[in-house]
Design an enzyme around this catalytic site. Structure first.
Site, PDB file in Angstrom:
ATOM      1  N   GLU A  47     -22.781  48.465  24.156  1.00 36.33           N
ATOM      2  CA  GLU A  47     -21.606  48.298  22.759  1.00 36.33           C
ATOM      3  C   GLU A  47     -19.950  48.329  23.239  1.00 36.33           C
ATOM      4  OE1 GLU A  47     -20.025  52.259  20.866  1.00 36.33           O
ATOM      5  OE2 GLU A  47     -20.120  50.688  18.815  1.00 36.33           O
ATOM      6  N   ASN A 107     -17.341  45.491  14.748  1.00 42.07           N
ATOM      7  CA  ASN A 107     -18.153  45.801  16.062  1.00 42.07           C
ATOM      8  C   ASN A 107     -18.574  45.188  15.820  1.00 42.07           C
ATOM      9  OD1 ASN A 107     -19.312  47.965  17.858  1.00 42.07           O
ATOM     10  ND2 ASN A 107     -18.248  49.430  17.529  1.00 42.07           N
ATOM     11  N   LYS A 124     -21.435  45.543  13.149  1.00 47.88           N
ATOM     12  CA  LYS A 124     -21.658  47.240  12.943  1.00 47.88           C
ATOM     13  C   LYS A 124     -21.510  47.780  11.348  1.00 47.88           C
ATOM     14  CE  LYS A 124     -20.887  51.737  15.415  1.00 47.88           C
ATOM     15  NZ  LYS A 124     -20.468  51.955  16.268  1.00 47.88           N
ATOM     16  N   GLU A 143     -12.441  54.713  15.244  1.00 49.03           N
ATOM     17  CA  GLU A 143     -13.102  54.005  14.638  1.00 49.03           C
ATOM     18  C   GLU A 143     -13.225  53.253  13.352  1.00 49.03           C
ATOM     19  OE1 GLU A 143     -17.257  52.492  15.655  1.00 49.03           O
ATOM     20  OE2 GLU A 143     -17.706  54.077  16.646  1.00 49.03           O
ATOM     21  N   CYS A 169     -24.713  51.549  18.059  1.00 48.33           N
ATOM     22  CA  CYS A 169     -24.426  52.627  18.049  1.00 48.33           C
ATOM     23  C   CYS A 169     -24.946  53.801  16.897  1.00 48.33           C
ATOM     24  CB  CYS A 169     -22.843  52.898  18.838  1.00 48.33           C
ATOM     25  SG  CYS A 169     -22.979  54.502  19.539  1.00 48.33           S
ATOM     26  N   ASN A 194     -22.195  54.034  22.430  1.00 47.05           N
ATOM     27  CA  ASN A 194     -20.709  54.529  23.079  1.00 47.05           C
ATOM     28  C   ASN A 194     -21.091  55.949  23.103  1.00 47.05           C
ATOM     29  OD1 ASN A 194     -18.103  52.716  25.321  1.00 47.05           O
ATOM     30  ND2 ASN A 194     -19.427  51.929  24.154  1.00 47.05           N
TER      31      ASN A 194
HETATM   32  N1  CDT Z   1     -19.650  54.524  19.329  1.00 46.23           N
HETATM   33  C1  CDT Z   1     -20.260  55.307  18.195  1.00 46.23           C
HETATM   34  O1  CDT Z   1     -21.076  54.594  17.239  1.00 46.23           O
HETATM   35  N2  CDT Z   1     -20.779  56.547  18.381  1.00 46.23           N
HETATM   36  C2  CDT Z   1     -20.644  57.760  17.822  1.00 46.23           C
HETATM   37  C3  CDT Z   1     -20.322  58.463  18.140  1.00 46.23           C
HETATM   38  C4  CDT Z   1     -19.813  59.212  17.092  1.00 46.23           C
HETATM   39  S1  CDT Z   1     -19.557  60.866  16.969  1.00 46.23           S
HETATM   40  C5  CDT Z   1     -17.802  59.849  15.794  1.00 46.23           C
HETATM   41  C6  CDT Z   1     -23.023  57.707  17.473  1.00 46.23           C
HETATM   42  O2  CDT Z   1     -22.812  58.116  17.011  1.00 46.23           O
HETATM   43  O3  CDT Z   1     -22.724  57.829  18.768  1.00 46.23           O
END
Ligand code: CDT
Length: 307
Positions: A47, A107, A124, A143, A169, A194
Protein backbone atom coordinates in the site's frame (compact mmCIF):
# COMPACT_ATOMS: atom_id res chain seq x y z
CA UNK A 1 -4.07 -30.29 -14.35
CA UNK A 2 -2.88 -27.41 -12.24
CA UNK A 3 -2.86 -23.68 -12.86
CA UNK A 4 0.30 -22.29 -11.33
CA UNK A 5 0.88 -18.59 -10.78
CA UNK A 6 4.26 -17.85 -9.26
CA UNK A 7 3.77 -14.80 -7.08
CA UNK A 8 6.29 -12.54 -5.41
CA UNK A 9 5.35 -10.52 -2.34
CA UNK A 10 7.72 -7.56 -2.62
CA UNK A 11 7.89 -6.27 0.92
CA UNK A 12 9.40 -2.81 1.29
CA UNK A 13 11.30 -1.29 4.15
CA UNK A 14 10.59 2.30 5.13
CA UNK A 15 10.30 5.21 2.72
CA UNK A 16 11.36 8.38 4.52
CA UNK A 17 9.82 11.77 3.82
CA UNK A 18 12.78 13.03 1.80
CA UNK A 19 13.11 9.93 -0.41
CA UNK A 20 12.25 10.85 -3.99
CA UNK A 21 9.81 8.92 -6.20
CA UNK A 22 12.74 8.22 -8.52
CA UNK A 23 14.70 6.53 -5.70
CA UNK A 24 11.65 4.53 -4.68
CA UNK A 25 10.94 3.39 -8.25
CA UNK A 26 14.55 2.16 -8.45
CA UNK A 27 13.90 0.03 -5.33
CA UNK A 28 10.71 -1.32 -6.90
CA UNK A 29 12.61 -2.24 -10.06
CA UNK A 30 15.26 -4.05 -8.00
CA UNK A 31 12.51 -6.07 -6.31
CA UNK A 32 10.88 -6.73 -9.68
CA UNK A 33 14.17 -8.12 -11.02
CA UNK A 34 14.46 -10.36 -7.97
CA UNK A 35 10.96 -11.52 -8.81
CA UNK A 36 12.09 -12.28 -12.34
CA UNK A 37 14.99 -14.37 -11.00
CA UNK A 38 12.53 -16.25 -8.78
CA UNK A 39 10.38 -17.04 -11.83
CA UNK A 40 7.48 -14.81 -10.80
CA UNK A 41 4.51 -14.12 -13.07
CA UNK A 42 3.25 -11.44 -10.71
CA UNK A 43 4.94 -9.21 -8.11
CA UNK A 44 2.82 -7.48 -5.46
CA UNK A 45 4.03 -4.24 -3.85
CA UNK A 46 2.66 -2.63 -0.65
CA UNK A 47 0.00 0.00 0.00
CA UNK A 48 1.23 3.56 -0.74
CA UNK A 49 4.41 2.09 -2.18
CA UNK A 50 5.68 5.30 -3.79
CA UNK A 51 5.85 7.56 -0.73
CA UNK A 52 6.14 7.63 3.01
CA UNK A 53 2.87 6.91 4.85
CA UNK A 54 1.89 10.61 4.85
CA UNK A 55 -1.43 10.25 6.80
CA UNK A 56 0.77 10.22 9.92
CA UNK A 57 0.91 14.03 9.62
CA UNK A 58 -2.04 16.41 9.60
CA UNK A 59 -2.01 19.46 7.30
CA UNK A 60 -4.89 21.98 7.62
CA UNK A 61 -4.87 22.81 3.92
CA UNK A 62 -5.19 19.45 2.17
CA UNK A 63 -3.98 20.88 -1.14
CA UNK A 64 -0.58 21.25 0.55
CA UNK A 65 -0.52 17.43 0.51
CA UNK A 66 -1.22 17.13 -3.22
CA UNK A 67 2.41 16.23 -3.91
CA UNK A 68 1.91 12.86 -2.15
CA UNK A 69 -0.74 11.83 -4.69
CA UNK A 70 -0.44 10.53 -8.26
CA UNK A 71 -2.57 12.30 -10.86
CA UNK A 72 -1.75 9.74 -13.56
CA UNK A 73 -0.62 6.11 -13.65
CA UNK A 74 1.75 5.45 -15.27
CA UNK A 75 3.38 8.83 -14.92
CA UNK A 76 6.79 9.92 -16.20
CA UNK A 77 8.41 8.87 -12.90
CA UNK A 78 6.65 5.46 -12.68
CA UNK A 79 6.95 4.65 -16.40
CA UNK A 80 10.36 2.90 -15.91
CA UNK A 81 8.65 0.36 -13.62
CA UNK A 82 5.98 -0.32 -16.24
CA UNK A 83 8.66 -0.59 -18.95
CA UNK A 84 10.85 -2.98 -16.96
CA UNK A 85 7.89 -5.19 -16.01
CA UNK A 86 6.77 -5.43 -19.63
CA UNK A 87 10.32 -6.22 -20.71
CA UNK A 88 10.57 -8.99 -18.09
CA UNK A 89 7.00 -10.14 -18.83
CA UNK A 90 6.02 -9.82 -15.18
CA UNK A 91 2.73 -8.42 -13.97
CA UNK A 92 2.56 -6.29 -10.85
CA UNK A 93 0.23 -4.74 -8.32
CA UNK A 94 1.16 -1.32 -6.94
CA UNK A 95 -0.41 0.77 -4.18
CA UNK A 96 -0.42 4.57 -4.37
CA UNK A 97 -2.39 7.67 -3.39
CA UNK A 98 -4.63 8.76 -6.26
CA UNK A 99 -5.90 12.29 -6.92
CA UNK A 100 -8.46 12.22 -9.71
CA UNK A 101 -8.93 14.98 -12.27
CA UNK A 102 -12.20 15.94 -10.56
CA UNK A 103 -10.49 16.25 -7.16
CA UNK A 104 -11.27 12.92 -5.45
CA UNK A 105 -8.64 11.31 -3.24
CA UNK A 106 -8.38 7.54 -3.00
CA UNK A 107 -6.02 4.94 -1.56
CA UNK A 108 -5.57 2.85 -4.69
CA UNK A 109 -3.94 -0.29 -6.09
CA UNK A 110 -3.43 -0.92 -9.79
CA UNK A 111 -3.07 -4.40 -11.29
CA UNK A 112 -0.96 -4.70 -14.44
CA UNK A 113 -0.75 -7.81 -16.65
CA UNK A 114 2.46 -9.30 -18.04
CA UNK A 115 1.95 -7.52 -21.38
CA UNK A 116 1.79 -4.15 -19.63
CA UNK A 117 -1.98 -3.73 -19.94
CA UNK A 118 -3.87 -2.38 -16.93
CA UNK A 119 -6.30 -5.02 -15.64
CA UNK A 120 -8.02 -2.96 -12.97
CA UNK A 121 -7.78 -0.31 -10.32
CA UNK A 122 -9.06 -0.97 -6.82
CA UNK A 123 -9.81 1.83 -4.33
CA UNK A 124 -9.77 1.13 -0.60
CA UNK A 125 -13.18 0.50 0.96
CA UNK A 126 -12.49 0.42 4.72
CA UNK A 127 -10.70 3.63 5.67
CA UNK A 128 -9.31 3.42 9.22
CA UNK A 129 -8.11 6.07 11.65
CA UNK A 130 -9.55 9.55 12.13
CA UNK A 131 -10.84 12.60 10.21
CA UNK A 132 -9.51 15.43 12.36
CA UNK A 133 -6.19 16.43 13.86
CA UNK A 134 -5.55 14.69 17.18
CA UNK A 135 -2.51 16.60 18.43
CA UNK A 136 -2.11 14.53 21.61
CA UNK A 137 -1.20 11.43 19.59
CA UNK A 138 2.47 10.50 19.10
CA UNK A 139 1.61 10.30 15.39
CA UNK A 140 -1.55 10.72 13.37
CA UNK A 141 -3.44 8.10 11.38
CA UNK A 142 -5.57 10.58 9.43
CA UNK A 143 -6.48 8.32 6.54
CA UNK A 144 -10.12 9.40 6.90
CA UNK A 145 -9.02 12.96 6.17
CA UNK A 146 -6.81 12.13 3.21
CA UNK A 147 -8.93 9.47 1.48
CA UNK A 148 -12.57 8.96 0.71
CA UNK A 149 -13.94 5.41 0.81
CA UNK A 150 -14.55 3.70 -2.51
CA UNK A 151 -18.16 3.23 -3.54
CA UNK A 152 -17.10 0.68 -6.18
CA UNK A 153 -16.53 -2.12 -3.69
CA UNK A 154 -14.63 -5.32 -4.34
CA UNK A 155 -14.23 -6.55 -7.89
CA UNK A 156 -12.76 -9.79 -9.23
CA UNK A 157 -10.99 -9.82 -12.58
CA UNK A 158 -9.86 -12.53 -14.99
CA UNK A 159 -6.07 -12.24 -15.13
CA UNK A 160 -2.96 -14.41 -14.81
CA UNK A 161 -5.03 -17.45 -15.81
CA UNK A 162 -7.35 -17.10 -12.83
CA UNK A 163 -9.75 -14.81 -10.98
CA UNK A 164 -7.97 -12.13 -8.97
CA UNK A 165 -9.24 -9.58 -6.47
CA UNK A 166 -7.65 -6.77 -4.50
CA UNK A 167 -8.00 -5.18 -1.09
CA UNK A 168 -5.87 -2.69 0.84
CA UNK A 169 -4.55 -2.94 4.39
CA UNK A 170 -7.45 -2.35 6.80
CA UNK A 171 -9.80 -4.17 4.37
CA UNK A 172 -8.05 -7.39 5.41
CA UNK A 173 -9.50 -7.17 8.92
CA UNK A 174 -13.10 -7.29 7.63
CA UNK A 175 -14.58 -10.69 6.67
CA UNK A 176 -16.97 -8.95 4.25
CA UNK A 177 -14.03 -7.97 2.01
CA UNK A 178 -13.07 -11.58 1.38
CA UNK A 179 -16.65 -12.86 1.16
CA UNK A 180 -17.77 -10.32 -1.44
CA UNK A 181 -14.83 -11.49 -3.56
CA UNK A 182 -15.44 -15.13 -2.61
CA UNK A 183 -18.96 -14.82 -4.00
CA UNK A 184 -17.40 -13.80 -7.33
CA UNK A 185 -15.19 -16.90 -7.36
CA UNK A 186 -11.96 -15.20 -6.38
CA UNK A 187 -8.85 -17.40 -6.42
CA UNK A 188 -6.18 -14.92 -5.34
CA UNK A 189 -6.50 -11.72 -3.31
CA UNK A 190 -3.71 -9.12 -3.43
CA UNK A 191 -3.33 -6.88 -0.37
CA UNK A 192 -0.72 -4.24 0.42
CA UNK A 193 -0.49 -2.80 3.93
CA UNK A 194 1.16 -0.25 6.27
CA UNK A 195 0.45 -1.28 9.86
CA UNK A 196 1.99 0.73 12.69
CA UNK A 197 2.91 -1.57 15.58
CA UNK A 198 1.70 1.03 18.09
CA UNK A 199 -2.09 1.24 18.04
CA UNK A 200 -2.76 4.53 19.79
CA UNK A 201 -6.43 3.97 20.82
CA UNK A 202 -5.53 0.70 22.61
CA UNK A 203 -1.81 -0.05 23.11
CA UNK A 204 -2.62 -3.47 24.58
CA UNK A 205 -3.04 -4.54 20.94
CA UNK A 206 0.55 -3.59 20.00
CA UNK A 207 2.02 -6.95 20.94
CA UNK A 208 -0.72 -8.69 18.96
CA UNK A 209 -0.18 -6.89 15.62
CA UNK A 210 1.60 -9.85 14.01
CA UNK A 211 -0.93 -12.32 15.39
CA UNK A 212 -3.89 -10.28 14.14
CA UNK A 213 -2.26 -9.84 10.73
CA UNK A 214 -1.91 -13.56 10.15
CA UNK A 215 -5.20 -14.39 11.93
CA UNK A 216 -7.30 -12.33 9.52
CA UNK A 217 -5.49 -13.30 6.32
CA UNK A 218 -5.32 -16.99 7.16
CA UNK A 219 -8.99 -17.16 8.09
CA UNK A 220 -10.03 -15.03 5.09
CA UNK A 221 -8.11 -17.35 2.78
CA UNK A 222 -9.50 -20.54 4.31
CA UNK A 223 -13.13 -19.42 4.64
CA UNK A 224 -13.22 -18.37 0.99
CA UNK A 225 -10.88 -20.96 -0.52
CA UNK A 226 -8.56 -18.31 -1.94
CA UNK A 227 -4.88 -17.47 -1.99
CA UNK A 228 -4.10 -14.27 -0.09
CA UNK A 229 -0.94 -12.29 -0.75
CA UNK A 230 -0.26 -9.80 2.08
CA UNK A 231 2.58 -7.34 1.46
CA UNK A 232 3.91 -4.88 4.02
CA UNK A 233 5.79 -1.64 4.03
CA UNK A 234 7.53 -2.33 7.31
CA UNK A 235 10.32 -1.03 9.52
CA UNK A 236 10.86 2.34 11.17
CA UNK A 237 9.51 5.05 8.90
CA UNK A 238 9.81 8.63 10.19
CA UNK A 239 10.10 7.22 13.72
CA UNK A 240 7.03 4.97 13.45
CA UNK A 241 7.69 1.24 13.61
CA UNK A 242 5.54 -0.77 11.21
CA UNK A 243 4.82 -4.46 10.87
CA UNK A 244 6.65 -6.58 8.28
CA UNK A 245 5.59 -10.23 8.20
CA UNK A 246 4.47 -10.17 4.57
CA UNK A 247 3.01 -13.54 3.72
CA UNK A 248 1.57 -15.80 1.08
CA UNK A 249 -1.38 -17.76 2.41
CA UNK A 250 -2.84 -20.83 0.70
CA UNK A 251 -6.58 -21.63 0.38
CA UNK A 252 -6.02 -24.06 3.25
CA UNK A 253 -5.16 -21.12 5.49
CA UNK A 254 -1.54 -22.23 5.73
CA UNK A 255 1.28 -19.72 5.37
CA UNK A 256 3.50 -20.99 2.56
CA UNK A 257 6.03 -18.12 2.58
CA UNK A 258 6.75 -15.33 5.04
CA UNK A 259 9.20 -12.42 5.18
CA UNK A 260 11.67 -12.54 8.03
CA UNK A 261 13.03 -8.98 7.83
CA UNK A 262 11.27 -5.61 7.94
CA UNK A 263 13.16 -4.29 4.93
CA UNK A 264 13.04 -4.68 1.16
CA UNK A 265 12.60 -8.43 0.76
CA UNK A 266 11.04 -10.57 -1.93
CA UNK A 267 9.35 -13.82 -0.95
CA UNK A 268 7.68 -16.03 -3.50
CA UNK A 269 5.57 -19.13 -3.92
CA UNK A 270 4.19 -21.28 -6.71
CA UNK A 271 0.45 -20.87 -6.19
CA UNK A 272 -1.80 -23.51 -7.70
CA UNK A 273 -5.14 -21.85 -8.36
CA UNK A 274 -6.78 -25.26 -8.65
CA UNK A 275 -6.11 -25.75 -4.92
CA UNK A 276 -9.00 -23.28 -4.32
CA UNK A 277 -11.60 -25.77 -5.54
CA UNK A 278 -10.63 -28.24 -2.79
CA UNK A 279 -12.26 -25.77 -0.40
CA UNK A 280 -14.88 -24.00 -2.54
CA UNK A 281 -16.11 -27.39 -3.79
CA UNK A 282 -16.41 -29.01 -0.35
CA UNK A 283 -16.69 -27.34 3.08
CA UNK A 284 -17.12 -23.91 1.53
CA UNK A 285 -19.45 -24.87 -1.30
CA UNK A 286 -21.35 -21.59 -0.99
CA UNK A 287 -24.26 -22.62 -3.20
CA UNK A 288 -24.90 -25.68 -1.11
CA UNK A 289 -24.25 -24.46 2.42
CA UNK A 290 -24.64 -20.67 2.71
CA UNK A 291 -27.87 -19.30 4.22
CA UNK A 292 -28.26 -15.76 2.84
CA UNK A 293 -31.92 -15.74 3.89
CA UNK A 294 -30.76 -15.31 7.51
CA UNK A 295 -27.90 -12.90 6.80
CA UNK A 296 -30.02 -9.75 6.20
CA UNK A 297 -28.29 -7.76 8.90
CA UNK A 298 -24.95 -8.05 7.12
CA UNK A 299 -26.03 -5.64 4.39
CA UNK A 300 -28.94 -3.76 5.98
CA UNK A 301 -27.25 -2.69 9.20
CA UNK A 302 -23.93 -0.95 9.87
CA UNK A 303 -23.44 -0.83 13.65
CA UNK A 304 -24.57 -3.07 16.48
CA UNK A 305 -28.29 -2.96 17.28
CA UNK A 306 -29.33 -4.41 20.62
CA UNK A 307 -33.01 -5.33 20.72
N1 CDT B 1 -3.02 1.50 6.43
C1 CDT B 1 -3.92 0.90 7.20
O1 CDT B 1 -5.05 0.67 6.81
N2 CDT B 1 -3.51 0.58 8.45
C2 CDT B 1 -4.40 0.07 9.42
C3 CDT B 1 -4.00 0.58 10.74
C4 CDT B 1 -5.16 0.69 11.61
S1 CDT B 1 -4.86 1.68 12.96
C5 CDT B 1 -5.49 3.18 12.58
C6 CDT B 1 -4.44 -1.45 9.48
O2 CDT B 1 -5.54 -2.00 9.56
O3 CDT B 1 -3.41 -2.11 9.52
Amino acid sequence: MSRIVTVGAAQMGPIQKDHTRKEVVERLITLLRQGHQAGCDLVVFPELALTTFFPRWFIDDITQADHWYETEMPSPVTQPLFDEAKKLKIGFCLGYAELTTDGHRFNTQVLVERDGSIVAKYRKVHIPGHEHNEPDRPFQHAERYYFEPSMEGFGVWKAFGGRLGMMICNDRRWPESYRVMGLQGVEMILCGYNTPIHYVPDPSQDILQGFHNSLVMQSGAYQNGSWVIGVAKGGVEEGVDSLGQSMIVAPSGQIVAQAFTTGDELISARCDLDWCAKYTGTLFDFERYRRPEVYDRITSQRGVVID
